[in-house]
Design an enzyme around this catalytic site. Structure first.
Site, short mmCIF file in Angstrom:
data_model
loop_
_atom_site.label_atom_id
_atom_site.label_comp_id
_atom_site.label_asym_id
_atom_site.label_seq_id
_atom_site.Cartn_x
_atom_site.Cartn_y
_atom_site.Cartn_z
N HIS A 72 0.85 -1.19 0.00
CA HIS A 72 0.00 0.00 0.00
C HIS A 72 0.89 1.24 0.00
O HIS A 72 1.73 1.41 0.87
CB HIS A 72 -0.94 0.00 1.21
CG HIS A 72 -2.16 -0.83 0.99
ND1 HIS A 72 -3.42 -0.45 1.36
CD2 HIS A 72 -2.31 -2.04 0.38
CE1 HIS A 72 -4.30 -1.38 1.00
NE2 HIS A 72 -3.64 -2.36 0.42
N LYS A 296 -0.22 -0.04 15.06
CA LYS A 296 1.13 -0.15 15.62
C LYS A 296 1.36 -1.37 16.52
O LYS A 296 2.51 -1.72 16.79
CB LYS A 296 1.46 1.11 16.43
CG LYS A 296 1.69 2.34 15.57
CD LYS A 296 3.04 2.29 14.89
CE LYS A 296 3.16 3.17 13.68
NZ LYS A 296 2.99 2.44 12.39
N TYR A 384 3.36 6.54 10.43
CA TYR A 384 2.52 5.41 10.01
C TYR A 384 3.36 4.30 9.38
O TYR A 384 3.14 3.11 9.66
CB TYR A 384 1.44 5.88 9.03
CG TYR A 384 0.35 4.85 8.82
CD1 TYR A 384 -0.79 4.85 9.61
CD2 TYR A 384 0.49 3.84 7.86
CE1 TYR A 384 -1.78 3.88 9.45
CE2 TYR A 384 -0.49 2.87 7.69
CZ TYR A 384 -1.62 2.91 8.48
OH TYR A 384 -2.58 1.95 8.32
P1 RFL Z 1 -0.83 -11.83 21.75
O1 RFL Z 1 -1.15 -11.87 20.31
O2 RFL Z 1 -1.88 -11.41 22.70
O3 RFL Z 1 -0.29 -13.28 22.14
C1 RFL Z 1 -0.07 -13.65 23.49
C2 RFL Z 1 -0.21 -15.16 23.59
O4 RFL Z 1 0.03 -15.54 24.94
C3 RFL Z 1 -0.93 -16.52 25.33
N1 RFL Z 1 -1.08 -16.47 26.79
C4 RFL Z 1 -0.52 -17.36 27.63
N2 RFL Z 1 0.23 -18.43 27.40
C5 RFL Z 1 0.65 -19.15 28.49
N3 RFL Z 1 0.33 -18.81 29.76
C6 RFL Z 1 -0.43 -17.74 30.03
N4 RFL Z 1 -0.74 -17.40 31.29
C7 RFL Z 1 -0.89 -16.96 28.93
N5 RFL Z 1 -1.65 -15.84 28.83
C8 RFL Z 1 -1.75 -15.56 27.53
C9 RFL Z 1 -2.19 -16.14 24.56
O5 RFL Z 1 -3.04 -17.25 24.39
C10 RFL Z 1 -1.61 -15.64 23.25
O6 RFL Z 1 -1.52 -16.65 22.27
O7 RFL Z 1 0.44 -10.87 22.04
P2 RFL Z 1 1.74 -10.63 21.14
O8 RFL Z 1 2.32 -11.91 20.66
O9 RFL Z 1 2.58 -9.68 21.93
O10 RFL Z 1 1.20 -9.89 19.81
C11 RFL Z 1 0.61 -8.61 19.88
C12 RFL Z 1 -0.42 -8.43 18.77
O11 RFL Z 1 -1.29 -9.54 18.78
C13 RFL Z 1 -1.21 -7.12 18.92
O12 RFL Z 1 -0.36 -6.07 19.29
C14 RFL Z 1 -1.94 -6.71 17.61
O13 RFL Z 1 -2.91 -7.65 17.26
C15 RFL Z 1 -2.58 -5.33 17.77
N6 RFL Z 1 -3.37 -4.93 16.60
C16 RFL Z 1 -2.76 -4.39 15.48
N7 RFL Z 1 -1.42 -4.28 15.41
C17 RFL Z 1 -0.80 -3.81 14.28
O14 RFL Z 1 0.43 -3.71 14.25
N8 RFL Z 1 -1.51 -3.45 13.15
C18 RFL Z 1 -2.87 -3.53 13.12
O15 RFL Z 1 -3.45 -3.26 12.08
C19 RFL Z 1 -3.55 -3.98 14.33
N9 RFL Z 1 -4.88 -4.09 14.36
C20 RFL Z 1 -4.77 -5.04 16.61
C21 RFL Z 1 -5.50 -4.60 15.47
C22 RFL Z 1 -5.43 -5.57 17.72
C23 RFL Z 1 -6.80 -5.67 17.71
N10 RFL Z 1 -7.41 -6.25 18.86
C24 RFL Z 1 -8.46 -7.16 18.81
C25 RFL Z 1 -6.79 -6.11 20.15
C26 RFL Z 1 -6.86 -4.68 15.45
C27 RFL Z 1 -7.52 -5.19 16.56
C28 RFL Z 1 -9.04 -5.20 16.48
C1 PHB Z 2 -7.03 -4.25 10.07
O1 PHB Z 2 -7.45 -5.09 10.86
O2 PHB Z 2 -7.04 -4.43 8.84
C2 PHB Z 2 -6.52 -2.96 10.60
C3 PHB Z 2 -6.66 -2.65 11.94
C4 PHB Z 2 -6.19 -1.44 12.41
C5 PHB Z 2 -5.58 -0.55 11.55
C6 PHB Z 2 -5.43 -0.85 10.21
C7 PHB Z 2 -5.90 -2.08 9.74
O3 PHB Z 2 -5.14 0.66 12.00
#
Ligand code: RFL
Ligand code: PHB
Length: 389
Positions: A72, A296, A384
């Site tokens: 993108h 992020k 970004y």
């Molecule tokens: P995770 O993915 O939460 O993984 C942690 C893992 O640890 C396990 N766990 C345990 N295991 C053993 N013992 C325990 N006591 C435990 N407790 C937990 C869990 O089951 C899990 O598998 O953390 P990690 O690896 O640090 O990764 C972080 C990312 O997942 C997170 O920052 C992103 O998803 C955030 N995020 C986005 N980030 C981006 O860079 N770009 C995006 O576009 C973006 N969009 C988003 C997002 C997060 C979202 N939500 C739902 C929070 C959009 C959404 C809607």
């Molecule tokens: C996505 O889930 O595609 C997503 C989430 C947060 C953003 C951008 C994309 O800021």
């Protein structure tokens, strides 16, 4: 069992760290609470910074993102029908890649399997012991058996609700937090994206984001009150709300369809300092949360892993501790800058319940300024696409 680095959590942080350490000749064991299917079914991030893609290549898992990720060159921020284009490529010479977190995780699991890495799923009651000694160990239960894992270091990659952060005594850490008074309701549908680029929409009806996974799979979000539940939102209600937030031209061309997944995520900014206590290091969401508005979260987790994998390899293989000693401060410097950006994007684009007319005018003025000032657009684009590691 015995290993050099015990990794708590097999999300993107834990998997990437394990992959890089194994490739550097350092042994690891990942302890993950959930099943693999469960981890792979969490629909989350979609936008990867160039530095994140480089790290996937360095970890030997770059082939599929290179083939299937979508480059993108820019995105849009809108204010009702005003569409402000942020041209990353022109303003910074860089781009981002749209590739789902689920795909990143699947690629990492496949690579870990191929190298015979040790990953234990379904662990319960994880306790980190003697973390501030030279011989820490982890206790956990799997299949009803209590087990022990001896190690030299522990990486806390267990997300916001994990046990690692809370192992650090309260008087040894400082927490910073902003909880926003709304969440994001996300919907995934097998429909072509509303627009070739992402649209972050500020409107009189609240915030919406039009994103995607590929040419036939779309991801949309709308701002909802924290009291709402997924059951309150039929697909029809979601599409109506989304249409009311996007610019009229975009809404007119929107293809709707049945949802494949719908979920609500609360929005929060959170940092726990420092990232190290004795031989425990916090990584990714275990240490910090950003609201998703700046894309992020996953990218920050990857930059933490970038700093930590080299530092741990140096400590384990050569007994050099300068890297692990510097980890917390190095990582936090970048984390706070991403915190600022995510907070600013969130504030610029969302309606806050009970706000006055002044707040809405500030958002409008910021977006008008962005539309007229290349300097302002460049500042946004630079953040970004991702600040340097
Ligand atoms: P995770 O993915 O939460 O993984 C942690 C893992 O640890 C396990 N766990 C345990 N295991 C053993 N013992 C325990 N006591 C435990 N407790 C937990 C869990 O089951 C899990 O598998 O953390 P990690 O690896 O640090 O990764 C972080 C990312 O997942 C997170 O920052 C992103 O998803 C955030 N995020 C986005 N980030 C981006 O860079 N770009 C995006 O576009 C973006 N969009 C988003 C997002 C997060 C979202 N939500 C739902 C929070 C959009 C959404 C809607
Ligand atoms: C996505 O889930 O595609 C997503 C989430 C947060 C953003 C951008 C994309 O800021």
């Amino acid at each position: 069992m015995k290993t050099e680095v015990a990794i708590i959590g097999g999300g993107p942080s834990g998997l990437l760290l394990s992959q890089l350490l194994n490739r550097a000749g350092v042994s690891t064991v990942i302890l993950e609470r959930a099943s693999r299917d469960r981890v792979l079914s969490r629909i989350r991030a979609g936008v990867l910074e160039a530095g994140t893609v480089d790290m996937l290549h360095a970890a030997g898992v770059g082939a599929r993102v290179a083939a299937e990720g979508i480059t993108h060159h820019g995105c849009y921020l809108t204010d009702d029908d005003l569409m402000v284009h942020i041209n990353f490529a022109e303003l910074t010479g860089k781009t981002v890649t749209v590739y789902g977190q689920t795909e990143v995780t699947a690629d990492l699991y496949a690579a870990q399997d191929a190298m015979g890495a040790r990953i234990v799923h379904g662990v319960e009651d994880v306790i980190l012991n003697d973390v501030d000694s030279a011989a820490p160990y982890v206790e956990y239960t799997v299949d009803g058996d209590r087990r022990r894992l001896d190690c030299s270091y522990i990486a806390g990659c267990d997300g916001f609700h994990g046990v690692s952060r809370n192992t650090i005594p309260e008087n040894r850490r400082r927490m910073f937090e902003r909880v926003y008074p709304f969440g994001w309701l996300g919907l995934l549908s097998r429909t072509p994206p509303a627009h070739p680029e992402l649209i972050y929409a500020n409107s009189a009806n609240g915030f919406a984001l039009a994103s995607m996974r590929n040419a036939t799979l779309s991801r949309y979000y709308v701002q909802v009150p924290l009291s709402d539940r997924v059951e309150d939102w039929s697909d029809a209600r979601f599409w109506d709300k989304l249409r009311s937030c996007l610019p009229a031209d975009v809404s007119a061309g929107l293809t709707t369809g049945p949802s494949i997944e719908k979920s609500i995520a609360p929005l929060r900014s959170f940092v726990s300092e420092p990232l190290r206590w004795g031989r425990l290091f916090l990584v990714g969401d275990a240490a910090h949360i950003v609201p998703p508005t700046g894309a992020k979260g996953l990218n920050l987790a990857v930059s933490d892993v970038f700093y930590l994998h080299e530092a741990l390899a140096d400590a384990v293989r050569h007994g050099r501790t300068a890297g692990i000693d510097a980890y917390s401060e190095r990582a936090l410097t970048r984390i706070w800058k991403a915190m600022r950006f995510s907070w600013q994007m969130t504030t610029m684009l969302h309606q806050f319940e009970g706000e006055d007319g002044f707040a809405a005018q500030m958002r409008k003025a910021t977006l008008r300024h962005l539309s007229q000032s290349e300097t302002a657009r460049r500042e946004l684009a630079e953040n970004y696409i991702g600040l340097p590691f």
